[in-house]
Design a protein around this motif. Structure first.
Motif, PDB file in Angstrom:
ATOM      1  N   PHE A 183      -1.724  -1.123 -11.847  1.00 10.79           N
ATOM      2  CA  PHE A 183      -0.748  -1.376 -10.779  1.00 10.79           C
ATOM      3  C   PHE A 183      -1.465  -1.573  -9.442  1.00 10.79           C
ATOM      4  O   PHE A 183      -1.199  -2.537  -8.717  1.00 10.79           O
ATOM      5  N   VAL A 184      -2.365  -0.676  -9.130  1.00 10.25           N
ATOM      6  CA  VAL A 184      -3.094  -0.761  -7.859  1.00 10.25           C
ATOM      7  C   VAL A 184      -3.947  -2.023  -7.802  1.00 10.25           C
ATOM      8  O   VAL A 184      -4.112  -2.639  -6.746  1.00 10.25           O
ATOM      9  N   ALA A 185      -4.467  -2.440  -8.959  1.00 15.26           N
ATOM     10  CA  ALA A 185      -5.276  -3.664  -9.029  1.00 15.26           C
ATOM     11  C   ALA A 185      -4.414  -4.921  -9.020  1.00 15.26           C
ATOM     12  O   ALA A 185      -4.943  -6.037  -8.941  1.00 15.26           O
ATOM     13  N   ARG A 186      -3.093  -4.757  -9.102  1.00 14.83           N
ATOM     14  CA  ARG A 186      -2.140  -5.875  -9.146  1.00 14.83           C
ATOM     15  C   ARG A 186      -2.422  -6.792 -10.341  1.00 14.83           C
ATOM     16  O   ARG A 186      -2.285  -8.006 -10.273  1.00 14.83           O
ATOM     17  N   ASP A 187      -2.801  -6.152 -11.459  1.00 21.71           N
ATOM     18  CA  ASP A 187      -3.098  -6.876 -12.684  1.00 21.71           C
ATOM     19  C   ASP A 187      -1.874  -6.787 -13.591  1.00 21.71           C
ATOM     20  O   ASP A 187      -1.729  -5.832 -14.375  1.00 21.71           O
ATOM     21  N   ALA A 188      -1.000  -7.767 -13.510  1.00 27.16           N
ATOM     22  CA  ALA A 188       0.266  -7.724 -14.231  1.00 27.16           C
ATOM     23  C   ALA A 188       0.064  -7.693 -15.745  1.00 27.16           C
ATOM     24  O   ALA A 188       0.740  -6.939 -16.457  1.00 27.16           O
ATOM     25  N   ASP A 189      -0.848  -8.511 -16.248  1.00 30.73           N
ATOM     26  CA  ASP A 189      -1.063  -8.564 -17.700  1.00 30.73           C
ATOM     27  C   ASP A 189      -1.543  -7.217 -18.222  1.00 30.73           C
ATOM     28  O   ASP A 189      -1.057  -6.729 -19.258  1.00 30.73           O
ATOM     29  N   PHE A 237       7.477   8.602 -11.875  1.00 26.53           N
ATOM     30  CA  PHE A 237       6.329   7.699 -11.937  1.00 26.53           C
ATOM     31  C   PHE A 237       6.754   6.313 -12.409  1.00 26.53           C
ATOM     32  O   PHE A 237       6.429   5.295 -11.785  1.00 26.53           O
ATOM     33  N   HIS A 238       7.503   6.275 -13.502  1.00 24.16           N
ATOM     34  CA  HIS A 238       7.937   4.986 -14.026  1.00 24.16           C
ATOM     35  C   HIS A 238       8.859   4.268 -13.038  1.00 24.16           C
ATOM     36  O   HIS A 238       8.749   3.055 -12.852  1.00 24.16           O
ATOM     37  N   MET A 239       9.749   5.024 -12.402  1.00 25.14           N
ATOM     38  CA  MET A 239      10.644   4.410 -11.429  1.00 25.14           C
ATOM     39  C   MET A 239       9.861   3.895 -10.223  1.00 25.14           C
ATOM     40  O   MET A 239      10.182   2.843  -9.660  1.00 25.14           O
ATOM     41  N   ALA A 240       8.811   4.622  -9.818  1.00 24.07           N
ATOM     42  CA  ALA A 240       7.994   4.190  -8.681  1.00 24.07           C
ATOM     43  C   ALA A 240       7.240   2.905  -9.004  1.00 24.07           C
ATOM     44  O   ALA A 240       7.028   2.059  -8.122  1.00 24.07           O
ATOM     45  N   LEU A 241       6.834   2.749 -10.255  1.00 25.52           N
ATOM     46  CA  LEU A 241       6.125   1.529 -10.651  1.00 25.52           C
ATOM     47  C   LEU A 241       7.015   0.300 -10.569  1.00 25.52           C
ATOM     48  O   LEU A 241       6.557  -0.782 -10.193  1.00 25.52           O
ATOM     49  N   ILE A 242       8.283   0.439 -10.935  1.00 32.46           N
ATOM     50  CA  ILE A 242       9.152  -0.735 -10.999  1.00 32.46           C
ATOM     51  C   ILE A 242      10.006  -0.928  -9.754  1.00 32.46           C
ATOM     52  O   ILE A 242      10.568  -2.005  -9.556  1.00 32.46           O
ATOM     53  N   ALA A 243      10.095   0.089  -8.907  1.00 30.55           N
ATOM     54  CA  ALA A 243      10.943  -0.021  -7.711  1.00 30.55           C
ATOM     55  C   ALA A 243      10.573  -1.203  -6.820  1.00 30.55           C
ATOM     56  O   ALA A 243      11.469  -1.865  -6.268  1.00 30.55           O
ATOM     57  N   PRO A 244       9.265  -1.515  -6.633  1.00 31.95           N
ATOM     58  CA  PRO A 244       8.930  -2.647  -5.753  1.00 31.95           C
ATOM     59  C   PRO A 244       9.467  -3.994  -6.229  1.00 31.95           C
ATOM     60  O   PRO A 244       9.471  -4.961  -5.451  1.00 31.95           O
ATOM     61  N   ALA A 245       9.934  -4.076  -7.463  1.00 29.93           N
ATOM     62  CA  ALA A 245      10.489  -5.343  -7.959  1.00 29.93           C
ATOM     63  C   ALA A 245      11.761  -5.716  -7.207  1.00 29.93           C
ATOM     64  O   ALA A 245      12.131  -6.892  -7.144  1.00 29.93           O
ATOM     65  N   ALA A 282       0.830  -1.205   0.000  1.00 28.64           N
ATOM     66  CA  ALA A 282       0.000   0.000   0.000  1.00 28.64           C
ATOM     67  C   ALA A 282       0.867   1.259   0.000  1.00 28.64           C
ATOM     68  O   ALA A 282       0.505   2.282  -0.600  1.00 28.64           O
ATOM     69  N   ALA A 283       2.008   1.184   0.645  1.00 26.41           N
ATOM     70  CA  ALA A 283       2.921   2.325   0.658  1.00 26.41           C
ATOM     71  C   ALA A 283       3.450   2.611  -0.745  1.00 26.41           C
ATOM     72  O   ALA A 283       3.600   3.780  -1.146  1.00 26.41           O
ATOM     73  N   ASP A 284       3.715   1.554  -1.505  1.00 24.52           N
ATOM     74  CA  ASP A 284       4.148   1.742  -2.888  1.00 24.52           C
ATOM     75  C   ASP A 284       3.038   2.382  -3.720  1.00 24.52           C
ATOM     76  O   ASP A 284       3.305   3.242  -4.574  1.00 24.52           O
ATOM     77  N   ASP A 285       1.804   1.979  -3.467  1.00 23.15           N
ATOM     78  CA  ASP A 285       0.672   2.586  -4.171  1.00 23.15           C
ATOM     79  C   ASP A 285       0.634   4.097  -3.931  1.00 23.15           C
ATOM     80  O   ASP A 285       0.374   4.875  -4.853  1.00 23.15           O
ATOM     81  N   GLU A 286       0.885   4.510  -2.707  1.00 22.90           N
ATOM     82  CA  GLU A 286       0.844   5.937  -2.377  1.00 22.90           C
ATOM     83  C   GLU A 286       1.931   6.708  -3.112  1.00 22.90           C
ATOM     84  O   GLU A 286       1.710   7.827  -3.573  1.00 22.90           O
ATOM     85  N   VAL A 287       3.106   6.105  -3.226  1.00 22.27           N
ATOM     86  CA  VAL A 287       4.201   6.773  -3.948  1.00 22.27           C
ATOM     87  C   VAL A 287       3.829   6.939  -5.416  1.00 22.27           C
ATOM     88  O   VAL A 287       4.020   8.015  -6.010  1.00 22.27           O
ATOM     89  N   VAL A 288       3.283   5.895  -6.013  1.00 21.05           N
ATOM     90  CA  VAL A 288       2.892   5.964  -7.417  1.00 21.05           C
ATOM     91  C   VAL A 288       1.801   7.012  -7.611  1.00 21.05           C
ATOM     92  O   VAL A 288       1.844   7.808  -8.563  1.00 21.05           O
ATOM     93  N   ARG A 289       0.812   7.040  -6.709  1.00 22.28           N
ATOM     94  CA  ARG A 289      -0.263   8.032  -6.815  1.00 22.28           C
ATOM     95  C   ARG A 289       0.295   9.459  -6.691  1.00 22.28           C
ATOM     96  O   ARG A 289      -0.132  10.372  -7.409  1.00 22.28           O
TER      97      ARG A 289
END
Length: 234
Positions: free
Chosen positions: A200-206, A148-156, A116-123
């Protein structure tokens, strides 16, 4: 490779981030100057003037330039010197392909471990982009889009992949591509970001990877609009 045509104005906009320090951050400050986009591709980098600016000998400047050469941010032309790297359009577009492939791999891993913390950073970065669009501030938009792009992939948590991704992005920065895309184009990119955020928030990878691919298709259409600009590409 042809020699750069510009008389160097590099030191006019160079910033010393540690004025008065015994050991100036020559490498970091040169890198930031190039990544900031104020020094266009082909701008000469005068070693002697840079050394005088930082109050150092030419040795640390040459060492920094060799490091930046390895990062693809500068190039060296015999009997001419160092300059901000200038790519062909094909090379530039290829870097977008590299980023897309790396981003897709990282996104699939990121949605598995994101919190959820990652979601907040992306938002937060997404909202910052929206503000930049409203202000028609292309420089801020470019910076926030990257965040934004870095925030999306940072949790990897894939540090080697993230390093390669950032390196590929860095090599396109001197051209300041977002400064060459109009507000309509930036709003279109932001629509892509809306859908990427939702996936991303929905955790829908596809869905997230599919939206990322569509976004890169739009980006490549955008850069194609100035592919013949000699101030940008070889």
């Amino acid at each position: 490779m042809s020699a750069p045509r510009r008389r160097s104005i590099f030191t006019a906009r160079l910033v010393n981030s540690t004025p008065g320090a015994r050991a100036p951050r020559v490498l970091d400050d040169l890198r930031n100057a190039i990544l900031g986009g104020d020094e266009p591709p082909g701008t000469l980098i005068p070693i002697e003037a840079v050394a005088q600016f930082f109050g150092v000998s030419q040795i640390p400047v040459r060492e920094a330039l060799r490091e930046l050469l390895g990062e693809g941010l500068v190039e060296h032309i015999p009997h001419v010197g160092y300059s901000v790297a200038k790519l062909s359009f094909v090379e530039f577009a290829e870097l977008y392909d590299v980023r897309q492939a790396l981003e897709a791999a990282a996104l699939r891993a990121a949605v598995v471990t994101a919190t959820a913390a990652d979601d907040e950073v992306v938002r937060e970065t997404h909202e910052a982009m929206a503000g930049a669009i409203e202000r028609d501030d292309e420089r801020a938009y470019h910076a926030e889009s990257r965040r934004f792009h870095m925030a999306l992939i940072a949790p990897a948590r894939m540090q080697r992949l993230l390093h390669m991704y950032e390196g590929a992005w860095n090599m396109t920065e001197p051209a300041r591509p977002m400064s060459r895309v109009d507000e309509v184009g930036r709003r279109s990119f932001h629509d892509d970001h809306d859908r990427m955020l939702a996936a991303f928030v929905a955790r829908d990878a596809d869905a997230l990877v599919a939206e990322s691919a569509l976004h890169f298709a739009h980006l490549k259409d955008g850069i194609a609009s100035f592919r013949d600009d000699p101030d940008v590409f070889l």
